[in-house]
Design a protein around this motif. Structure first.
Motif: not given
Ligand SMILES: Nc1ncnc2c1ncn2[C@@H]1O[C@H](COP(=O)(O)OP(=O)(O)OP(=O)(O)O)[C@@H](O)[C@H]1O
Ligand SMILES: [Mg+2]
Length: 210
Positions: A171-172, A187-191, A195-197
């Protein structure tokens, strides 16, 4: 925590900085850059402190400095996150021995899987000193491809390590976050955020069990 990959660019700094940024929201956390002079973690922390001051970061030039720094910081720190170098065997051995959890990032290319097998020797060395708690983590992961599934099995066999349940997709957001002193959850990427959570909860759970 620590990160290692024989080949560069696997995603060590990405994993270390995302974990650091998120942990620091709740816990006394210090990021230690063990990959000088490159200093990706140091640069990320400097960028982060421009908009979100207060993150503690240290750099170490060799394994002796690492041992001394960990000793000094351990008493008043809840989490120490180490960003490891691609090749220095002595530094890597020190990280494997010091860290309660070592994450070995692996991107989804067969060449990387084979390069990583050199790490097995270092893990075996470190095991003579302390039980090593290490996991693979897939970065640039593309789910549900046959290649990804076959590679997981190959990598786990080559290293004798199991992978985290959490994988980071290609992912960018990860590249963007690294260049902005942010985590990919910022940053604005819900996926990427999910993943980070998931990474944070899996890592803190593994460390609590340790
Ligand atoms: N999941 C991902 N999706 C997209 N890009 C990624 C991902 N993970 C890492 N990258 C990008 O790949 C590059 C290398 O990542 P990173 O710096 O984390 O790797 P490294 O193992 O620390 O490399 P180095 O050997 O340079 O220290 C960076 O530009 C980063 O933004
Ligand atoms: Mg790096």
């Amino acid at each position: 925590m620590g990160g290692y990959q024989v080949k560069g660019r696997a995603g060590r700094s990405t994993v270390a900085t995302n974990i650091t940024g998120e942990l620091a929201k709740t816990y006394q956390t210090v990021l230690i850059d063990c990959d000088m002079p490159q200093g990706s973690a140091l640069s990320w922390a400097a960028l982060r402190n421009d908009w979100h001051p207060g993150l503690r970061v240290e750099k170490v030039a060799n394994h002796r400095e690492l041992v001394a720094t960990v000793e000094r910081l351990k008493p008043d720190t809840e989490y120490l996150v180490l960003d490891g170098p691609p090749r220095l065997a002595e530094m890597t051995r020190a990280i494997l021995v010091l860290a309660d959890l070592c994450l070995v990032p692996i991107g989804a290319s067969p060449a990387e899987v084979w390069a990583t097998s050199d790490l097995r020797t270092l893990i075996e060395d470190a095991t003579k000193v302390r039980r090593v708690n290490a996991r693979l983590i897939w970065t640039r992961f593309r789910a549900y491809t046959t290649l990804a599934q076959e590679l997981s099995v190959d990598a786990e066999n080559a290293l004798g390590l199991v992978a985290l349940k959490t994988t980071l997709g290609y992912r960018v957001a990860y590249a963007e976050a690294l260049g902005q002193g942010r985590t990919a959850a910022e940053v604005h990427d819900s996926h990427a955020k999910e993943e980070v959570k998931a990474l944070l909860s899996e890592v803190t759970r593994l460390l609590a069990k340790h």
